[in-house]
Write an enzyme that holds these catalytic residues in place. Structure first.
Site, short mmCIF file in Angstrom:
data_model
loop_
_atom_site.label_atom_id
_atom_site.label_comp_id
_atom_site.label_asym_id
_atom_site.label_seq_id
_atom_site.Cartn_x
_atom_site.Cartn_y
_atom_site.Cartn_z
N HIS A 148 -53.69 -5.77 -4.63
CA HIS A 148 -53.41 -4.57 -5.42
C HIS A 148 -52.22 -4.87 -6.33
CE1 HIS A 148 -53.20 -0.34 -6.48
NE2 HIS A 148 -51.89 -0.43 -6.30
N ASN B 272 -58.42 -13.40 -10.45
CA ASN B 272 -57.97 -13.63 -9.07
C ASN B 272 -58.93 -14.56 -8.33
OD1 ASN B 272 -55.46 -11.99 -8.26
ND2 ASN B 272 -56.61 -10.58 -9.53
C1 GRF Z 1 -56.11 -7.02 -11.77
O1 GRF Z 1 -55.06 -6.18 -12.27
C2 GRF Z 1 -56.20 -6.87 -10.27
O2 GRF Z 1 -54.96 -6.68 -9.64
C3 GRF Z 1 -56.98 -5.62 -10.14
O3 GRF Z 1 -58.01 -5.79 -11.11
C4 GRF Z 1 -57.47 -6.48 -12.24
C5 GRF Z 1 -58.39 -7.55 -12.73
O4 GRF Z 1 -58.53 -8.54 -11.74
N1 GRF Z 1 -57.42 -5.42 -8.81
P1 GRF Z 1 -59.48 -9.84 -11.97
O5 GRF Z 1 -59.00 -10.51 -13.23
O6 GRF Z 1 -60.91 -9.35 -12.10
O7 GRF Z 1 -59.25 -10.69 -10.74
#
Ligand code: GRF
Length: 204
Positions: free
Chosen positions: A106, A17
Protein backbone atom coordinates in the site's frame (compact mmCIF):
# COMPACT_ATOMS: atom_id res chain seq x y z
CA UNK A 1 12.55 -30.04 -7.09
CA UNK A 2 12.45 -26.36 -6.13
CA UNK A 3 12.03 -25.62 -2.44
CA UNK A 4 11.14 -22.03 -3.25
CA UNK A 5 7.71 -20.79 -2.14
CA UNK A 6 5.39 -20.82 -5.16
CA UNK A 7 4.00 -17.30 -5.44
CA UNK A 8 1.00 -15.94 -7.34
CA UNK A 9 0.97 -12.20 -8.08
CA UNK A 10 -2.35 -10.39 -8.57
CA UNK A 11 -2.26 -7.17 -10.57
CA UNK A 12 -4.53 -4.50 -12.08
CA UNK A 13 -2.30 -1.98 -13.82
CA UNK A 14 1.22 -1.13 -14.93
CA UNK A 15 2.90 -3.84 -12.88
CA UNK A 16 5.93 -1.89 -11.68
CA UNK A 17 5.76 -3.69 -8.33
CA UNK A 18 5.57 -7.01 -10.16
CA UNK A 19 8.60 -5.94 -12.21
CA UNK A 20 10.50 -5.05 -9.04
CA UNK A 21 9.81 -8.55 -7.71
CA UNK A 22 10.79 -10.22 -11.00
CA UNK A 23 14.05 -8.22 -11.09
CA UNK A 24 14.81 -8.98 -7.41
CA UNK A 25 14.40 -12.71 -8.08
CA UNK A 26 16.59 -12.49 -11.20
CA UNK A 27 19.29 -10.60 -9.21
CA UNK A 28 19.20 -13.23 -6.46
CA UNK A 29 18.00 -10.75 -3.82
CA UNK A 30 14.88 -12.88 -3.43
CA UNK A 31 15.93 -16.53 -3.20
CA UNK A 32 13.07 -18.17 -1.32
CA UNK A 33 10.22 -17.48 -3.74
CA UNK A 34 9.39 -18.11 -7.39
CA UNK A 35 6.51 -16.51 -9.26
CA UNK A 36 4.35 -19.31 -10.69
CA UNK A 37 1.53 -17.17 -12.11
CA UNK A 38 0.32 -13.61 -12.61
CA UNK A 39 -3.40 -12.84 -12.64
CA UNK A 40 -4.95 -9.52 -13.67
CA UNK A 41 -8.54 -8.42 -13.13
CA UNK A 42 -8.25 -6.16 -16.20
CA UNK A 43 -7.66 -7.32 -19.80
CA UNK A 44 -5.33 -4.45 -20.63
CA UNK A 45 -3.10 -4.53 -17.55
CA UNK A 46 0.47 -3.94 -18.79
CA UNK A 47 1.59 -6.13 -15.89
CA UNK A 48 0.47 -9.12 -18.01
CA UNK A 49 2.97 -8.09 -20.69
CA UNK A 50 5.73 -7.90 -18.07
CA UNK A 51 4.85 -11.43 -16.90
CA UNK A 52 4.84 -12.83 -20.44
CA UNK A 53 8.24 -11.22 -21.17
CA UNK A 54 9.55 -12.96 -18.05
CA UNK A 55 8.08 -16.30 -19.16
CA UNK A 56 5.58 -16.43 -16.30
CA UNK A 57 2.08 -17.96 -16.93
CA UNK A 58 -0.30 -15.01 -16.95
CA UNK A 59 -3.97 -14.44 -17.54
CA UNK A 60 -6.68 -11.83 -17.20
CA UNK A 61 -9.82 -12.92 -15.37
CA UNK A 62 -12.60 -10.37 -15.73
CA UNK A 63 -15.71 -12.41 -14.89
CA UNK A 64 -16.21 -14.28 -11.60
CA UNK A 65 -12.67 -13.29 -10.63
CA UNK A 66 -12.54 -15.09 -7.27
CA UNK A 67 -13.45 -18.55 -8.60
CA UNK A 68 -11.23 -18.14 -11.67
CA UNK A 69 -8.26 -16.83 -9.74
CA UNK A 70 -8.58 -19.52 -7.06
CA UNK A 71 -8.68 -22.26 -9.70
CA UNK A 72 -5.67 -20.89 -11.59
CA UNK A 73 -3.64 -20.36 -8.40
CA UNK A 74 -4.36 -23.89 -7.23
CA UNK A 75 -3.54 -25.24 -10.71
CA UNK A 76 -0.17 -23.45 -10.46
CA UNK A 77 0.38 -24.72 -6.91
CA UNK A 78 0.55 -21.21 -5.44
CA UNK A 79 1.37 -21.14 -1.70
CA UNK A 80 1.70 -17.36 -1.29
CA UNK A 81 -0.37 -14.58 -2.88
CA UNK A 82 1.09 -11.11 -3.50
CA UNK A 83 -1.22 -8.20 -4.35
CA UNK A 84 0.95 -5.83 -6.41
CA UNK A 85 -1.02 -2.82 -7.56
CA UNK A 86 -4.17 -4.95 -7.33
CA UNK A 87 -7.15 -2.60 -7.14
CA UNK A 88 -9.95 -4.85 -5.98
CA UNK A 89 -11.03 -6.32 -2.66
CA UNK A 90 -10.10 -9.97 -2.06
CA UNK A 91 -13.16 -12.11 -1.35
CA UNK A 92 -13.74 -14.62 1.43
CA UNK A 93 -12.95 -17.62 -0.81
CA UNK A 94 -9.37 -16.56 -1.49
CA UNK A 95 -8.96 -15.14 2.04
CA UNK A 96 -9.84 -18.48 3.63
CA UNK A 97 -7.88 -20.58 1.13
CA UNK A 98 -4.76 -18.45 1.76
CA UNK A 99 -5.18 -17.39 5.41
CA UNK A 100 -2.15 -15.33 6.53
CA UNK A 101 -0.53 -16.08 3.14
CA UNK A 102 -1.69 -13.00 1.21
CA UNK A 103 0.38 -9.82 1.32
CA UNK A 104 -0.33 -6.38 -0.14
CA UNK A 105 1.70 -3.27 -0.93
CA UNK A 106 0.00 0.00 0.00
CA UNK A 107 1.48 3.40 -0.97
CA UNK A 108 1.34 5.07 2.46
CA UNK A 109 2.48 4.51 6.05
CA UNK A 110 -0.54 2.60 7.37
CA UNK A 111 -2.63 3.48 9.44
CA UNK A 112 -2.38 6.87 7.69
CA UNK A 113 -4.11 7.42 4.35
CA UNK A 114 -5.51 3.92 3.94
CA UNK A 115 -8.82 2.09 3.81
CA UNK A 116 -11.78 2.61 1.53
CA UNK A 117 -11.08 5.00 -1.35
CA UNK A 118 -7.34 5.28 -0.65
CA UNK A 119 -5.62 3.76 -3.68
CA UNK A 120 -3.18 4.82 -6.40
CA UNK A 121 -2.89 8.58 -6.95
CA UNK A 122 -5.72 9.41 -4.48
CA UNK A 123 -3.40 8.44 -1.63
CA UNK A 124 -0.76 10.97 -2.66
CA UNK A 125 -3.34 13.69 -3.30
CA UNK A 126 -4.57 13.31 0.30
CA UNK A 127 -0.99 13.25 1.64
CA UNK A 128 -0.25 16.59 -0.06
CA UNK A 129 -3.61 18.04 0.97
CA UNK A 130 -2.86 17.24 4.61
CA UNK A 131 0.69 18.56 4.42
CA UNK A 132 2.50 15.67 6.18
CA UNK A 133 6.30 15.74 5.94
CA UNK A 134 6.74 11.98 5.72
CA UNK A 135 4.87 9.36 3.75
CA UNK A 136 6.02 6.01 2.36
CA UNK A 137 4.81 2.49 1.73
CA UNK A 138 3.63 -0.49 3.75
CA UNK A 139 3.53 -4.24 3.09
CA UNK A 140 0.95 -6.00 5.24
CA UNK A 141 -0.89 -9.29 5.49
CA UNK A 142 -4.35 -9.11 3.92
CA UNK A 143 -7.32 -9.66 6.23
CA UNK A 144 -11.07 -8.99 6.03
CA UNK A 145 -10.41 -5.37 7.04
CA UNK A 146 -9.23 -3.31 4.04
CA UNK A 147 -5.55 -2.35 4.67
CA UNK A 148 -6.01 -3.53 8.27
CA UNK A 149 -3.83 -6.64 8.35
CA UNK A 150 -0.61 -7.12 10.35
CA UNK A 151 2.22 -4.94 9.04
CA UNK A 152 5.34 -6.73 7.75
CA UNK A 153 7.47 -3.85 6.45
CA UNK A 154 7.36 -0.08 6.03
CA UNK A 155 9.68 2.50 4.49
CA UNK A 156 9.40 6.27 4.88
CA UNK A 157 9.82 8.81 2.09
CA UNK A 158 10.07 12.60 2.53
CA UNK A 159 7.36 14.84 1.13
CA UNK A 160 8.64 17.98 -0.58
CA UNK A 161 6.69 21.27 -0.57
CA UNK A 162 6.65 21.45 -4.38
CA UNK A 163 5.61 17.83 -4.94
CA UNK A 164 2.72 17.03 -7.25
CA UNK A 165 0.79 13.79 -6.68
CA UNK A 166 2.51 12.22 -9.69
CA UNK A 167 6.00 13.24 -8.57
CA UNK A 168 5.31 11.98 -5.05
CA UNK A 169 3.84 8.69 -6.31
CA UNK A 170 6.96 8.07 -8.39
CA UNK A 171 9.25 8.74 -5.41
CA UNK A 172 7.22 6.46 -3.14
CA UNK A 173 7.31 3.69 -5.75
CA UNK A 174 11.04 4.03 -6.48
CA UNK A 175 12.29 4.60 -2.92
CA UNK A 176 9.81 2.51 -0.96
CA UNK A 177 7.43 0.16 -2.77
CA UNK A 178 9.95 -1.45 -5.08
CA UNK A 179 12.33 -1.94 -2.11
CA UNK A 180 10.06 -3.31 0.61
CA UNK A 181 7.82 -5.56 -1.48
CA UNK A 182 10.62 -7.89 -2.62
CA UNK A 183 12.11 -7.80 0.89
CA UNK A 184 8.77 -8.71 2.47
CA UNK A 185 8.28 -11.57 -0.01
CA UNK A 186 11.74 -12.93 0.89
CA UNK A 187 11.02 -12.65 4.63
CA UNK A 188 7.63 -14.39 4.39
CA UNK A 189 8.78 -17.04 1.90
CA UNK A 190 11.82 -17.89 4.03
CA UNK A 191 9.68 -18.33 7.14
CA UNK A 192 11.17 -15.37 8.99
CA UNK A 193 7.88 -13.69 9.85
CA UNK A 194 5.96 -14.84 12.93
CA UNK A 195 2.65 -13.15 13.78
CA UNK A 196 2.23 -12.40 17.49
CA UNK A 197 -1.10 -10.62 18.02
CA UNK A 198 -0.90 -7.40 15.99
CA UNK A 199 2.89 -7.64 15.69
CA UNK A 200 4.88 -9.34 12.95
CA UNK A 201 8.10 -10.56 14.56
CA UNK A 202 10.87 -10.62 11.94
CA UNK A 203 13.84 -12.92 12.51
CA UNK A 204 16.69 -11.34 10.51
C1 GRF B 1 1.10 1.88 -6.99
O1 GRF B 1 0.92 3.17 -6.42
C2 GRF B 1 0.85 0.82 -5.94
O2 GRF B 1 1.27 1.21 -4.65
C3 GRF B 1 -0.62 0.75 -5.93
O3 GRF B 1 -0.95 0.74 -7.32
C4 GRF B 1 -0.01 1.59 -8.01
C5 GRF B 1 0.47 0.96 -9.27
O4 GRF B 1 1.21 -0.20 -8.97
N1 GRF B 1 -1.09 -0.38 -5.19
P1 GRF B 1 1.89 -1.10 -10.14
O5 GRF B 1 2.77 -0.19 -10.95
O6 GRF B 1 0.75 -1.68 -10.97
O7 GRF B 1 2.67 -2.15 -9.39
Amino acid sequence: MSNKMKTAVLVSGGGTNLQALIDSIDRGDVQSAEIVCVIANKENAYALERARKAGIPAKAITADFEAGALAFMQECGAELVVLAGFLSIIGKGILSAYKNRIINIHPSLIPSFCGKGYYGLHVHEKVLEYGVKLTGATVHFVSEEVDGGVIIAQKAVEVRHDDTPDVLQKRVMEEAEWVILPRAVELVASGRVQIQGRMAVITE
